[in-house]
Design a protein around this motif. Sequence first.
Motif, PDB file in Angstrom:
ATOM      1  N   ASP A 186     111.283  45.102  54.949  1.00 28.24           N
ATOM      2  CA  ASP A 186     110.316  44.528  55.890  1.00 28.24           C
ATOM      3  C   ASP A 186     108.883  44.861  55.482  1.00 28.24           C
ATOM      4  O   ASP A 186     107.980  44.903  56.329  1.00 28.24           O
ATOM      5  CB  ASP A 186     110.595  45.030  57.308  1.00 28.24           C
ATOM      6  CG  ASP A 186     110.499  46.555  57.409  1.00 28.24           C
ATOM      7  OD1 ASP A 186     110.330  47.214  56.353  1.00 28.24           O
ATOM      8  OD2 ASP A 186     110.605  47.088  58.528  1.00 28.24           O
ATOM      9  N   VAL A 187     108.657  45.090  54.196  1.00 25.68           N
ATOM     10  CA  VAL A 187     107.328  45.429  53.704  1.00 25.68           C
ATOM     11  C   VAL A 187     106.369  44.273  53.971  1.00 25.68           C
ATOM     12  O   VAL A 187     106.683  43.102  53.713  1.00 25.68           O
ATOM     13  CB  VAL A 187     107.366  45.749  52.191  1.00 25.68           C
ATOM     14  CG1 VAL A 187     105.958  45.935  51.645  1.00 25.68           C
ATOM     15  CG2 VAL A 187     108.201  46.997  51.947  1.00 25.68           C
ATOM     16  N   ARG A 188     105.202  44.599  54.485  1.00 29.20           N
ATOM     17  CA  ARG A 188     104.171  43.613  54.789  1.00 29.20           C
ATOM     18  C   ARG A 188     102.835  44.082  54.235  1.00 29.20           C
ATOM     19  O   ARG A 188     102.575  45.281  54.124  1.00 29.20           O
ATOM     20  CB  ARG A 188     104.022  43.402  56.296  1.00 29.20           C
ATOM     21  CG  ARG A 188     105.229  42.804  56.989  1.00 29.20           C
ATOM     22  CD  ARG A 188     105.428  41.339  56.617  1.00 29.20           C
ATOM     23  NE  ARG A 188     106.466  40.704  57.410  1.00 29.20           N
ATOM     24  CZ  ARG A 188     107.764  40.774  57.139  1.00 29.20           C
ATOM     25  NH1 ARG A 188     108.167  41.493  56.097  1.00 29.20           N
ATOM     26  NH2 ARG A 188     108.643  40.162  57.899  1.00 29.20           N
ATOM     27  N   THR A 189     101.984  43.144  53.879  1.00 27.84           N
ATOM     28  CA  THR A 189     100.600  43.436  53.506  1.00 27.84           C
ATOM     29  C   THR A 189      99.700  42.855  54.598  1.00 27.84           C
ATOM     30  O   THR A 189     100.186  42.282  55.579  1.00 27.84           O
ATOM     31  CB  THR A 189     100.242  42.794  52.151  1.00 27.84           C
ATOM     32  OG1 THR A 189     100.250  41.361  52.283  1.00 27.84           O
ATOM     33  CG2 THR A 189     101.255  43.185  51.084  1.00 27.84           C
ATOM     34  N   SER A 190      98.395  42.994  54.428  1.00 27.05           N
ATOM     35  CA  SER A 190      97.467  42.433  55.417  1.00 27.05           C
ATOM     36  C   SER A 190      97.587  40.916  55.494  1.00 27.05           C
ATOM     37  O   SER A 190      97.223  40.303  56.500  1.00 27.05           O
ATOM     38  CB  SER A 190      96.029  42.816  55.061  1.00 27.05           C
ATOM     39  OG  SER A 190      95.706  42.368  53.749  1.00 27.05           O
ATOM     40  N   ALA A 191      98.118  40.310  54.424  1.00 28.78           N
ATOM     41  CA  ALA A 191      98.280  38.852  54.400  1.00 28.78           C
ATOM     42  C   ALA A 191      99.698  38.429  54.765  1.00 28.78           C
ATOM     43  O   ALA A 191     100.033  37.249  54.683  1.00 28.78           O
ATOM     44  CB  ALA A 191      97.918  38.313  53.015  1.00 28.78           C
ATOM     45  N   GLY A 192     100.537  39.376  55.160  1.00 29.32           N
ATOM     46  CA  GLY A 192     101.910  39.056  55.520  1.00 29.32           C
ATOM     47  C   GLY A 192     102.885  39.490  54.453  1.00 29.32           C
ATOM     48  O   GLY A 192     102.688  40.503  53.778  1.00 29.32           O
ATOM     49  N   ARG A 193     103.964  38.718  54.271  1.00 27.15           N
ATOM     50  CA  ARG A 193     104.960  39.039  53.257  1.00 27.15           C
ATOM     51  C   ARG A 193     104.324  39.024  51.875  1.00 27.15           C
ATOM     52  O   ARG A 193     103.514  38.151  51.555  1.00 27.15           O
ATOM     53  CB  ARG A 193     106.095  38.016  53.289  1.00 27.15           C
ATOM     54  CG  ARG A 193     107.020  38.125  54.491  1.00 27.15           C
ATOM     55  CD  ARG A 193     107.975  39.290  54.378  1.00 27.15           C
ATOM     56  NE  ARG A 193     108.876  39.172  53.231  1.00 27.15           N
ATOM     57  CZ  ARG A 193     109.747  40.111  52.892  1.00 27.15           C
ATOM     58  NH1 ARG A 193     109.817  41.240  53.596  1.00 27.15           N
ATOM     59  NH2 ARG A 193     110.529  39.952  51.845  1.00 27.15           N
ATOM     60  N   PRO A 194     104.649  39.987  51.018  1.00 24.48           N
ATOM     61  CA  PRO A 194     104.076  39.995  49.664  1.00 24.48           C
ATOM     62  C   PRO A 194     104.460  38.727  48.896  1.00 24.48           C
ATOM     63  O   PRO A 194     105.618  38.309  48.924  1.00 24.48           O
ATOM     64  CB  PRO A 194     104.715  41.234  49.015  1.00 24.48           C
ATOM     65  CG  PRO A 194     105.193  42.077  50.154  1.00 24.48           C
ATOM     66  CD  PRO A 194     105.562  41.124  51.246  1.00 24.48           C
ATOM     67  N   ASP A 195     103.473  38.126  48.234  1.00 26.32           N
ATOM     68  CA  ASP A 195     103.788  36.966  47.405  1.00 26.32           C
ATOM     69  C   ASP A 195     104.392  37.445  46.087  1.00 26.32           C
ATOM     70  O   ASP A 195     104.590  38.640  45.867  1.00 26.32           O
ATOM     71  CB  ASP A 195     102.544  36.101  47.174  1.00 26.32           C
ATOM     72  CG  ASP A 195     101.413  36.857  46.478  1.00 26.32           C
ATOM     73  OD1 ASP A 195     101.678  37.894  45.835  1.00 26.32           O
ATOM     74  OD2 ASP A 195     100.252  36.411  46.584  1.00 26.32           O
ATOM     75  N   ALA A 196     104.673  36.502  45.184  1.00 24.01           N
ATOM     76  CA  ALA A 196     105.369  36.844  43.946  1.00 24.01           C
ATOM     77  C   ALA A 196     104.584  37.843  43.107  1.00 24.01           C
ATOM     78  O   ALA A 196     105.152  38.786  42.543  1.00 24.01           O
ATOM     79  CB  ALA A 196     105.650  35.570  43.137  1.00 24.01           C
ATOM     80  N   ALA A 197     103.258  37.646  43.019  1.00 20.75           N
ATOM     81  CA  ALA A 197     102.427  38.546  42.206  1.00 20.75           C
ATOM     82  C   ALA A 197     102.425  39.952  42.784  1.00 20.75           C
ATOM     83  O   ALA A 197     102.529  40.946  42.048  1.00 20.75           O
ATOM     84  CB  ALA A 197     101.001  38.010  42.111  1.00 20.75           C
ATOM     85  N   VAL A 198     102.312  40.062  44.105  1.00 18.05           N
ATOM     86  CA  VAL A 198     102.306  41.381  44.751  1.00 18.05           C
ATOM     87  C   VAL A 198     103.666  42.041  44.601  1.00 18.05           C
ATOM     88  O   VAL A 198     103.766  43.254  44.372  1.00 18.05           O
ATOM     89  CB  VAL A 198     101.924  41.256  46.235  1.00 18.05           C
ATOM     90  CG1 VAL A 198     102.064  42.606  46.941  1.00 18.05           C
ATOM     91  CG2 VAL A 198     100.485  40.751  46.375  1.00 18.05           C
ATOM     92  N   GLN A 199     104.738  41.273  44.701  1.00 21.07           N
ATOM     93  CA  GLN A 199     106.071  41.842  44.533  1.00 21.07           C
ATOM     94  C   GLN A 199     106.252  42.432  43.136  1.00 21.07           C
ATOM     95  O   GLN A 199     106.810  43.524  42.974  1.00 21.07           O
ATOM     96  CB  GLN A 199     107.129  40.776  44.782  1.00 21.07           C
ATOM     97  CG  GLN A 199     107.263  40.378  46.248  1.00 21.07           C
ATOM     98  CD  GLN A 199     108.370  39.362  46.469  1.00 21.07           C
ATOM     99  OE1 GLN A 199     109.408  39.400  45.810  1.00 21.07           O
ATOM    100  NE2 GLN A 199     108.160  38.438  47.392  1.00 21.07           N
ATOM    101  N   ARG A 200     105.769  41.707  42.120  1.00 18.98           N
ATOM    102  CA  ARG A 200     105.880  42.239  40.766  1.00 18.98           C
ATOM    103  C   ARG A 200     105.071  43.524  40.615  1.00 18.98           C
ATOM    104  O   ARG A 200     105.495  44.472  39.932  1.00 18.98           O
ATOM    105  CB  ARG A 200     105.418  41.188  39.751  1.00 18.98           C
ATOM    106  CG  ARG A 200     106.392  40.038  39.578  1.00 18.98           C
ATOM    107  CD  ARG A 200     105.998  39.160  38.410  1.00 18.98           C
ATOM    108  NE  ARG A 200     104.767  38.427  38.672  1.00 18.98           N
ATOM    109  CZ  ARG A 200     104.714  37.214  39.219  1.00 18.98           C
ATOM    110  NH1 ARG A 200     105.831  36.606  39.591  1.00 18.98           N
ATOM    111  NH2 ARG A 200     103.568  36.611  39.397  1.00 18.98           N
ATOM    112  N   GLN A 201     103.891  43.572  41.266  1.00 24.96           N
ATOM    113  CA  GLN A 201     103.078  44.780  41.202  1.00 24.96           C
ATOM    114  C   GLN A 201     103.775  45.942  41.902  1.00 24.96           C
ATOM    115  O   GLN A 201     103.758  47.076  41.411  1.00 24.96           O
ATOM    116  CB  GLN A 201     101.720  44.525  41.864  1.00 24.96           C
ATOM    117  CG  GLN A 201     100.786  45.731  41.854  1.00 24.96           C
ATOM    118  CD  GLN A 201     100.388  46.135  40.447  1.00 24.96           C
ATOM    119  OE1 GLN A 201      99.879  45.316  39.693  1.00 24.96           O
ATOM    120  NE2 GLN A 201     100.606  47.391  40.087  1.00 24.96           N
ATOM    121  N   LEU A 202     104.425  45.670  43.035  1.00 23.86           N
ATOM    122  CA  LEU A 202     105.110  46.728  43.773  1.00 23.86           C
ATOM    123  C   LEU A 202     106.305  47.271  42.992  1.00 23.86           C
ATOM    124  O   LEU A 202     106.629  48.454  43.101  1.00 23.86           O
ATOM    125  CB  LEU A 202     105.553  46.212  45.146  1.00 23.86           C
ATOM    126  CG  LEU A 202     104.424  45.940  46.148  1.00 23.86           C
ATOM    127  CD1 LEU A 202     104.980  45.310  47.423  1.00 23.86           C
ATOM    128  CD2 LEU A 202     103.668  47.220  46.470  1.00 23.86           C
TER     129      LEU A 202
END
Length: 301
Positions: A186-202
């Motif tokens: 249920d990880v969320r960022t300030s913009a909501g669910r992480p997009d593909a780029a954020v997921q790869r970074q995480l």
Amino acid sequence: MDDLQMLATALDAPEMPREAVDRGRHRLQNRMRGPVPKRRTGWLTAGLSLTAAAAAAAVVVTSGTTAPPATPNSPPATAQPSARQILLVAATTAERTPEGSGTYWYVKTTSTGGRADKPFQSESWTRRDGQTWFRGEKSQGKVVKLALPTPFRLGGPDVSFARLQKLPTKPDELKAWIADALKRSDVRTSAGRPDAAVQRQLVLDGLISLVSQLPAPPKVRAAAFRAIASYPIVKSLGVVKGGQGLLIPSHQGQQARLVVDTATSRVHDTNFYVTADGSQAWLPSDRSATVVAEWTNLLPD
């Protein structure tokens, strides 16, 4: 002595003959490339959104530095190992390091550098059941017991100590496991669910946490080092105080700096880390943090 052992010796020694470095690097390159009909040159570059094909091509090793022309009276030049070579040596060391034991997993981060600011220090002691004690600015320097068990953070998703012990020990499988756990979390960022780029970074953030702050077993830490080595964006900063410096750009333009001691496989210095409550900490360019992560049987009063 195999190629990684030769490279480890080179990393630990202050200087070695150029012929030995070139010979060891050449053999290591050939082993990873496989038979090729002719010599190839060129840099491989890619972002965090590397495809499986790009990851497979990234096994070509390049030094990252160009040796200056030799002069009759100049000392022998020493080739600088690439980031991939450094990480592979650290992986071999991690795999051979005996697993520690203790009651509490202790993590201490202390900021260094800067001008007017005072050093910042935080400490945490976590039992295998997740019960955590913390000391830092938020607790006004006192050791406090957190009300609820605290899970470990693996690039965003929560994981237990038991789960850490059973993570995959192959690099690709480890990356895939973190990516899948992230999608199911249920990880969320300030913009909501992480997009593909954020997921790869995480996913990359999780790998960094495994080698620097989490109580992962030796084979899992080794797999994390090898997984990080598969990212072409990771660059070598050369020999620095405490070991070998690495630079890891993020998708937001920030750059994580790590200092890896290949003799112990420990990360001693960084400008990026994950706090006990799961928050990401990025330090200014003129600051960094020393990291101590180890087992202990002592809990301060």
